[in-house]
Scaffold this active site. Sequence first.
Site, mmCIF file in Angstrom:
data_model
loop_
_atom_site.group_PDB
_atom_site.id
_atom_site.type_symbol
_atom_site.label_atom_id
_atom_site.label_comp_id
_atom_site.label_asym_id
_atom_site.label_seq_id
_atom_site.Cartn_x
_atom_site.Cartn_y
_atom_site.Cartn_z
ATOM 1 N N THR A 160 0.844 -1.194 0.000
ATOM 2 C CA THR A 160 0.000 0.000 0.000
ATOM 3 C C THR A 160 0.874 1.238 0.000
ATOM 4 O OG1 THR A 160 -1.637 -1.058 1.382
ATOM 5 C CG2 THR A 160 -1.614 1.334 1.431
ATOM 6 N N VAL A 189 -12.130 -6.460 2.661
ATOM 7 C CA VAL A 189 -11.595 -5.109 2.806
ATOM 8 C C VAL A 189 -10.535 -5.151 3.903
ATOM 9 C CG1 VAL A 189 -12.124 -2.746 3.526
ATOM 10 C CG2 VAL A 189 -13.721 -3.990 2.058
ATOM 11 N N ASP A 191 -7.229 -2.919 6.037
ATOM 12 C CA ASP A 191 -7.155 -1.802 6.968
ATOM 13 C C ASP A 191 -7.164 -0.433 6.287
ATOM 14 O OD1 ASP A 191 -4.579 -2.716 5.920
ATOM 15 O OD2 ASP A 191 -3.792 -0.953 6.954
ATOM 16 N N GLY A 212 0.831 -3.607 4.962
ATOM 17 C CA GLY A 212 1.020 -5.012 5.297
ATOM 18 C C GLY A 212 -0.309 -5.712 5.486
ATOM 19 N N GLY A 214 -3.581 -6.350 6.474
ATOM 20 C CA GLY A 214 -4.586 -5.459 7.019
ATOM 21 C C GLY A 214 -5.341 -6.035 8.195
#
Length: 300
Positions: A160, A189, A191, A212, A214
């Site tokens: 991310t 979904v 983090d 990393g 989530g």
Amino acid sequence: MSTPLLISTWSFSLPIIESEFPRLATAGSALDVVEACARVAELDESIDSVGYGGLPDREGRCTFDAAVMTSPSDSGSVCGIERHRHPVSVARLVMEETEHSMLVGSLADDFADSHGLESTSILSDRARTKWETWKESNTPPVPPPPLDVGTGELFGSHDTIGTIAIDAGGTLAGSCSTSGMAWKVPGRVGDSPIIGHGLYVDPKRGAACGTGHGELISGICGSFLIVDLMGRGASPKEAIHDTLARLAECWPLKKEHQVAFIATTPSGEYAAGALQMGFKYCVCDGASARILDPDIILHN
Ligand code: SD4
């Protein structure tokens, strides 16, 4: 006047923050700059975990998550975007044009349409080919932990882009954008778009951003925890250390698990830390733009 600062996750972000930094020192707002940084990564097809080029879920469907934040009362995020290549800009529209903080799925895409954002395919040919290869390989959908070798070359599938900025007026802002975990269960979904998990910004206490796995970050509200600890007097390094230690205490960690955080105080004292080796981050403060090893690696 403050000294502008731009920090971001993973070494691939170095050229991005280097080119966007000058705007921070002049007229650009921290929010404009963190959005711009994510937008560059979102269009870079070679980055296989952010935006166009991002790897799809196990059914071959690509979805994006993103968030922006400047304070507890100013945040916006989207989950499961499927038709827009700049989820970070949709998140900003949620923050600035609605009274809400999060929109999901096809309705978030409809919202982006209603604001005139271009609707288009978000699965690149390269990502589709990688998915087809994975599908044929019959291997379990567990990617190895990411390994950032610091040359812009990345291995692994967790990266991310998370960016935090302080502009010349002292305003803090943060953004993050991701295609999530490769080969995830459809609908999953992580983090990144959840305020307090992948991103948290509080002008009085500081800002933090995670990358990393989530699920691990969400389990301890990682970014909120770091900012809260800083608000209680911890340095960014201490706050990240204590948050990683709490995560390690709460989760039965596996060797493929990786989590990393970047954080800064409102005055620009910053740090980064990771559960294990393989993470790097980038800093630009006017003096130079550089790739750094994390200040903390919990498990060497
Ligand atoms: C997620 N944290 O969806 C994101 C993925 C990621 O680096 O960080 N990639 O769990």
